[in-house]
Scaffold this motif. Structure first.
Motif, mmCIF file in Angstrom:
data_model
loop_
_atom_site.group_PDB
_atom_site.id
_atom_site.type_symbol
_atom_site.label_atom_id
_atom_site.label_comp_id
_atom_site.label_asym_id
_atom_site.label_seq_id
_atom_site.Cartn_x
_atom_site.Cartn_y
_atom_site.Cartn_z
ATOM 1 N N ARG A 65 30.332 37.406 30.008
ATOM 2 C CA ARG A 65 31.119 36.536 30.823
ATOM 3 C C ARG A 65 31.103 34.997 30.876
ATOM 4 N N VAL A 66 29.944 34.425 30.216
ATOM 5 C CA VAL A 66 29.858 33.137 29.813
ATOM 6 C C VAL A 66 30.306 32.817 28.549
ATOM 7 N N THR A 67 30.499 33.799 27.559
ATOM 8 C CA THR A 67 30.712 33.324 26.203
ATOM 9 C C THR A 67 32.280 33.557 25.937
ATOM 10 N N GLY A 68 32.895 34.505 26.655
ATOM 11 C CA GLY A 68 33.973 35.110 26.498
ATOM 12 C C GLY A 68 34.213 35.788 25.039
ATOM 13 N N ARG A 69 32.855 36.247 24.738
ATOM 14 C CA ARG A 69 32.812 37.335 23.526
ATOM 15 C C ARG A 69 32.317 38.631 23.955
ATOM 16 N N ILE A 214 45.873 33.301 45.886
ATOM 17 C CA ILE A 214 44.681 33.887 45.973
ATOM 18 C C ILE A 214 44.356 34.210 44.527
ATOM 19 N N CYS A 215 43.453 33.882 43.900
ATOM 20 C CA CYS A 215 42.556 33.914 42.485
ATOM 21 C C CYS A 215 41.607 35.048 42.223
ATOM 22 N N GLY A 216 41.669 36.025 41.485
ATOM 23 C CA GLY A 216 40.703 36.804 41.074
ATOM 24 C C GLY A 216 40.124 36.398 39.811
ATOM 25 N N GLY A 217 39.266 37.249 39.208
ATOM 26 C CA GLY A 217 38.516 36.942 38.094
ATOM 27 C C GLY A 217 39.357 36.755 36.931
ATOM 28 N N GLY A 218 40.644 37.219 37.049
ATOM 29 C CA GLY A 218 41.300 37.136 35.771
ATOM 30 C C GLY A 218 41.583 35.772 35.225
ATOM 31 N N VAL A 219 41.743 34.815 36.245
ATOM 32 C CA VAL A 219 42.008 33.234 36.235
ATOM 33 C C VAL A 219 41.031 32.822 35.038
ATOM 34 N N VAL A 220 39.895 32.952 35.093
ATOM 35 C CA VAL A 220 38.679 32.513 34.583
ATOM 36 C C VAL A 220 38.977 33.132 33.028
ATOM 37 N N ILE A 221 38.823 34.509 33.136
ATOM 38 C CA ILE A 221 38.933 35.208 32.157
ATOM 39 C C ILE A 221 39.913 34.880 31.127
ATOM 40 N N ALA A 222 41.118 34.551 31.587
ATOM 41 C CA ALA A 222 42.320 34.055 30.605
ATOM 42 C C ALA A 222 42.177 32.568 30.384
ATOM 43 N N GLY A 223 41.239 31.842 30.986
ATOM 44 C CA GLY A 223 41.018 30.267 30.563
ATOM 45 C C GLY A 223 42.056 29.734 31.346
#
Length: 563
Positions: A65-69, A214-223
């Motif tokens: 989650r914190v690295t994107g790897r 309304i934002c879910g987790g996908g916004v951060v995952i996609a950067g």
């Protein structure tokens, strides 16, 4: 690279080729060849020995989650495989790339009743995005490549590789050791929306009077945070989040309403959900928690949905416009369309409306956060954290007592993944070990993990791993001597008929001290800020056991206890 390589060595080299830097896991007899290969070969990967396979996957999950790897966890056959499963389920359902490698009994002994035999393929298949038990050593490189391709493309998720004992000794062609560098991080090979979809979404949004994103987790995952910020600012459109979506905008952003729904939402933030005439879901599945079991958006509300998974479009709401594609690319296209139109006229007054809502919401919080009631109100803990934690802190929470308070009231000052909680399946015991994975992935950020005392009892043995690595993590235990969420549910839904939810009070600080963790027990609210600052500043693991008010007696920001 020599011309001779066995299966265990091939697995090590394939992980190395895919950019893996950390592996979390626990030794077992079927893992002997793999560990020997890790020991003998020259590589730059760090193996973190854990005390429980569940915890290994929780560490890999937070690391991802914190690295994107891709986060990597490994464990042995039999019980190890069953223990590693909970973390893979959470990662897959939450769309994070985690690879579980379980070594297995020899292929040659399948069906002969050997010790630790379990059908790993059948066990893992329904609960991972991709899964296989490798039957021939020559297949190892190809199966590893397939696993990384599955985890990092489309809707990211977890994969499982079974690695039988005998094929770890068999030969592999060294020339087949290669990886696609695109698959070392995710989202890999992001896809833009189909032509016209983004423009249709823009037309729908601009035709509304009271739209709400309304934002879910996908916004951060996609950067996609910067593109979202640009869109929200230029239209002055309000942005709410699910708990998983926290960090889509900084919560100090004037356009950020904060968390809505049954967990972490409040009556004040819910007003905007009910008033919206058009809801734009972004990287969110419109599930039960965010919508308070589909109470809002109400039937007939117009819906626009952005997601990289076409299966979620229209799953819960009739959708006027569906935009399927990578969120960063999709929102960049939305902003380009608004640029081309010279957009600057249409704004929705989001900042002013949110300022009023937050003023009323925090008037209640501030009053409770100043209370000297005993046991201590959880609001006191959140208030102290906001005043003491550095801006770039990474906070991890179990889904129990700490989560709704933090999600409702803590104002994350920066966008990005700075708050982690296992919202998909809510397994207790997650945060204690996940915090270590977050620290390995982002060692320059102060990591703080919150949990109830019920959660602490699940995985406290992992404190040995934390002390072994001298990880400067601060643990905050909300102690109320019961499984609070269920007790509060029994109070709300069963007429306070409490049954089998209370347990003896334990001195969590003393338990932590036995593992070598610097620890405190806090009952007086006035002591908390000083002790919290001392714990945050300490160069090593710390734990604060805070005696707090039980959830069933509190003003918890929970609209509906049953999700």
């Amino acid at each position: 690279m020599t011309n001779k390589m066995n299966g265990a060595e091939a697995m090590v080299r394939m992980l190395e080729a895919h950019g893996v830097q950390h592996i979390f896991g626990l030794c077992g007899d079927t893992t002997l060849p793999f560990y020997d290969a890790m020991h003998k070969l020259d590589h730059k990967m760090t193996h973190v020995l854990t005390r429980d396979e569940r915890c290994a996957t929780y560490m890999a999950d937070a690391y991802s989650r914190v690295t994107g790897r891709v986060g990597v966890a490994e464990g042995p056959s039999g019980g190890g495989a069953t223990y590693i499963l909970p973390g893979l389920i959470e990662a897959s359902e939450s769309s994070y790339a985690v690879l579980g490698i379980t070594t297995d009994i020899s292929v040659g002994s399948y069906g002969k009743y050997p010790l630790t035999e379990v059908d790993q393929d059948a066990l893992m298949k329904p609960l991972t995005k991709w899964n296989t038990v490798i039957k021939k050593s020559e297949h190892i490189p190809r199966m590893v490549r397939t696993a990384f391709r599955a985890m990092t493309t489309g809707r990211s998720g977890a994969a499982h590789l079974g690695l039988p004992y005998d094929i770890q000794y068999e030969d592999v062609d060294p020339s087949d050791i290669w990886a696609d560098p695109k698959h070392t991080s995710y989202p890999a090979y992001p896809q833009a929306p189909e032509p016209g979809a983004a423009e249709a979404a823009v037309d729908a949004i601009l035709s509304a009077k009271n739209p709400l994103i309304i934002c879910g987790g996908g916004v951060v995952i996609a950067g996609a945070m910067d593109e979202l910020n640009r869109l929200a600012t230029r239209l002055d459109i309000p942005v709410a989040t699910s708990i998983s979506g926290q960090g889509s905008l900084a919560e100090t952003n004037p356009q950020c309403l904060g968390v809505v729904g049954s967990n972490g939402g409040t009556d004040q933030t819910w007003e905007m959900m009910e008033a919206a005439d058009l809801v734009v879901f972004m990287g969110a599945r419109a599930g039960s928690t965010t919508t308070s079991r589909w109470e809002a958006p109400a039937p007939g509300t117009r819906v626009v949905h952005f997601d990289n998974d076409p299966m979620v479009i229209g799953a819960n709401y009739r959708t006027e416009v569906g935009v399927v594609g990578d969120l960063r690319l999709a929102l960049a296209e939305v902003n380009t369309i608004l640029d081309q139109r010279g957009q600057g006229e249409t704004t929705f007054g989001g900042a002013a409306a949110i300022a009023d809502i937050k003023k009323r919401k925090f008037e209640i919080f501030d009053q409770l956060a100043l209370s000297n009631e005993l046991p201590m109100r959880p609001e006191r803990v959140i208030d102290a954290m906001m005043k003491v934690l550095p801006e770039d802190a990474t906070v991890v929470s179990d889904p129990g007592t700490s989560c709704p308070y933090f999600s409702a009231y803590y104002q994350l000052p920066t966008a990005g993944r700075h708050f982690i909680t296992n919202r998909a399946h809510g397994a207790l015991g997650y945060s204690l070990s996940a915090a270590l994975g977050a620290w390995f992935g982002r060692p320059t950020s102060k990591v703080v993990a919150m949990m109830g005392d019920g959660s602490f009892g699940f995985t406290c043995g992992e404190l040995e791993t934390v002390t072994r690595h001298r990880a400067p993590i601060t643990y905050i235990v909300f102690s109320n001597s019961n499984f609070g969420w269920i007790k509060a549910s029994q109070e709300a839904d069963k007429g306070a008929r409490y049954y089998n939810v209370d347990f003896n009070r334990t001195d969590q600080a003393a338990v932590a001290a036995a593992y070598g963790v610097k620890s405190w027990r806090v009952e007086n609210p006035d002591d908390l800020p000083r002790i919290l600052k001392e714990a945050i500043d300490h160069d090593g693991p710390t734990l604060i056991d805070v005696i707090v008010q039980p959830l069933e007696e509190s003003n918890a920001p929970v609209r509906r206890w049953m999700g």
